[in-house]
Design a protein around this motif. Sequence first.
Motif, PDB file in Angstrom:
ATOM      1  N   LEU A   3     -23.333-108.367 -49.851  1.00  0.00           N
ATOM      2  CA  LEU A   3     -23.870-108.218 -48.944  1.00  0.00           C
ATOM      3  C   LEU A   3     -23.264-106.890 -48.308  1.00  0.00           C
ATOM      4  O   LEU A   3     -21.712-107.943 -47.507  1.00  0.00           O
ATOM      5  N   ASP A  90     -23.510-105.748 -53.749  1.00  0.00           N
ATOM      6  CA  ASP A  90     -25.205-105.829 -54.179  1.00  0.00           C
ATOM      7  C   ASP A  90     -26.146-105.444 -54.095  1.00  0.00           C
ATOM      8  O   ASP A  90     -27.091-104.514 -54.225  1.00  0.00           O
ATOM      9  N   ALA A  91     -26.515-105.527 -52.623  1.00  0.00           N
ATOM     10  CA  ALA A  91     -26.892-105.199 -51.322  1.00  0.00           C
ATOM     11  C   ALA A  91     -26.326-104.730 -50.198  1.00  0.00           C
ATOM     12  O   ALA A  91     -25.312-104.986 -50.092  1.00  0.00           O
ATOM     13  N   ILE A  93     -27.095-104.564 -45.971  1.00  0.00           N
ATOM     14  CA  ILE A  93     -27.595-104.191 -44.640  1.00  0.00           C
ATOM     15  C   ILE A  93     -27.983-102.867 -43.710  1.00  0.00           C
ATOM     16  O   ILE A  93     -26.649-102.662 -43.850  1.00  0.00           O
ATOM     17  N   LEU A 110     -32.471-111.001 -47.585  1.00  0.00           N
ATOM     18  CA  LEU A 110     -31.843-111.825 -47.960  1.00  0.00           C
ATOM     19  C   LEU A 110     -32.223-112.800 -49.199  1.00  0.00           C
ATOM     20  O   LEU A 110     -32.788-111.952 -50.169  1.00  0.00           O
ATOM     21  N   TYR A 113     -34.409-109.950 -51.005  1.00  0.00           N
ATOM     22  CA  TYR A 113     -33.907-109.543 -51.873  1.00  0.00           C
ATOM     23  C   TYR A 113     -33.909-109.854 -52.773  1.00  0.00           C
ATOM     24  O   TYR A 113     -33.638-109.622 -53.784  1.00  0.00           O
ATOM     25  N   ASP A 118     -36.627-104.576 -53.601  1.00  0.00           N
ATOM     26  CA  ASP A 118     -35.525-103.280 -53.559  1.00  0.00           C
ATOM     27  C   ASP A 118     -34.991-102.611 -52.251  1.00  0.00           C
ATOM     28  O   ASP A 118     -34.493-102.225 -51.853  1.00  0.00           O
ATOM     29  N   GLN A 119     -36.105-103.157 -52.013  1.00  0.00           N
ATOM     30  CA  GLN A 119     -36.323-102.379 -49.724  1.00  0.00           C
ATOM     31  C   GLN A 119     -36.752-103.625 -49.074  1.00  0.00           C
ATOM     32  O   GLN A 119     -38.127-103.734 -49.741  1.00  0.00           O
ATOM     33  N   LEU A 161     -32.426-104.365 -45.089  1.00  0.00           N
ATOM     34  CA  LEU A 161     -31.604-104.238 -46.849  1.00  0.00           C
ATOM     35  C   LEU A 161     -32.262-103.087 -47.775  1.00  0.00           C
ATOM     36  O   LEU A 161     -33.488-102.902 -47.805  1.00  0.00           O
ATOM     37  N   LEU A 162     -31.538-102.884 -48.155  1.00  0.00           N
ATOM     38  CA  LEU A 162     -30.891-102.040 -49.990  1.00  0.00           C
ATOM     39  C   LEU A 162     -30.757-102.890 -51.295  1.00  0.00           C
ATOM     40  O   LEU A 162     -29.573-102.851 -51.251  1.00  0.00           O
ATOM     41  N   SER A 163     -30.901-102.803 -52.806  1.00  0.00           N
ATOM     42  CA  SER A 163     -30.850-103.460 -53.195  1.00  0.00           C
ATOM     43  C   SER A 163     -29.718-102.149 -54.175  1.00  0.00           C
ATOM     44  O   SER A 163     -29.372-100.874 -53.301  1.00  0.00           O
ATOM     45  N   ARG A 164     -28.872-102.322 -54.643  1.00  0.00           N
ATOM     46  CA  ARG A 164     -27.639-101.263 -55.462  1.00  0.00           C
ATOM     47  C   ARG A 164     -28.502-100.084 -55.947  1.00  0.00           C
ATOM     48  O   ARG A 164     -28.460 -98.981 -56.077  1.00  0.00           O
TER      49      ARG A 164
END
Length: 324
Positions: A3, A90-91, A93, A110, A113, A118-119, A161-164
Amino acid sequence: MKLTVVVPSYNEGSAIRLTYEKLKDILKSYCLTQKYDYEFIFVDDGSRDDTLNVIKQFQRFDTHVKYISFTRNFGKEAGILAGLAYSSGDAVILMDADLQHPPELIPKMLEYYIEGYDQVVAKRNRTGDSKSKTLFSKLYYKMVNHLVDVKLEDGVGDFRLLSRRAVKALLSMHEYNRFSKGMFSWIGFNVKVIEYENQQRVTGTSKWSFTKLVQYGIDGILSFNNKPLRSTLYLGFIMVVLGIAYILYSLIRVLVVGIDTPGYFTIISAILIMGGAQLLSIGVIGEYIGRIYYEVKKRPHFLIEETNIERVKQKRYWEDKYEA
Ligand code: UDP
Ligand code: MG
């Protein structure tokens, strides 16, 4: 699973220590139980106070702390971009440095996630904000959603939070004018919204003045599509139709009643209205040309003076070539 927490900070010398302590406590215990790795990226946006020194102190005792320091103040959007570009999690914030974004929400983000979102967006309510500000922003969002194609929501900011995947999508957008609120909405993906109680900043002052807010509001309308240009077209069309109608009316009057000269009122009204409409339209066009001007220059979004991220150090600092 790793993270990254990105914290853009500008003159936050007084608040950032509290933020860091709180973040560290939460992430340390949570990531230990879940066996996650984590890193912080503090982006010092050309602060004039001791923000950078304070961050460097954290970094001495905590290898999870990464920092990027800009050569001058480039704005929060640039800070967010730098954090995203050099994150390795991988994520990722995004969080403010003033504790207005409660770190307690991170475990919950999380969880969503892991569920596959993804968001994960944290949405604040408006308790504690002044009534006029609340009303003003409500009206603004009502209006703006008619004017732009993407959906902009009140209370939804950068705390997310955003995923890769989502980070890559954001980095693939190379525009110079980065209106992140619109961009987050534009990239789409499956979004989960969680709500939280509005927080006042712990110490220090907000960097938003009234004029900045107004400018941000205009950016919101203009950054995302050409609907304002289209509406000036409609405005022109309406003016022409009204003009022709009035000309026909005057012509018939002249034919029936004869010419009457006193016409000061009608002439002055026509001049004022037409002049206003023309200035407005030129203004809208000008705004777009201004934006095009900045886009074609293709300047870097930020310049880095100092960092402890190896990947960034290997490049020359003035190169802003991040990979999507
Ligand atoms: N910030 C920044 N660069 C700027 C202005 C602000 O990095 O030019 C950061 C600031 O340090 C904070 C976040 O952006 O972490 C939000 O700023 P602020 O709290 O002033 O805005 P508000 O919460 O009032 O919207
Ligand atoms: Mg704040």
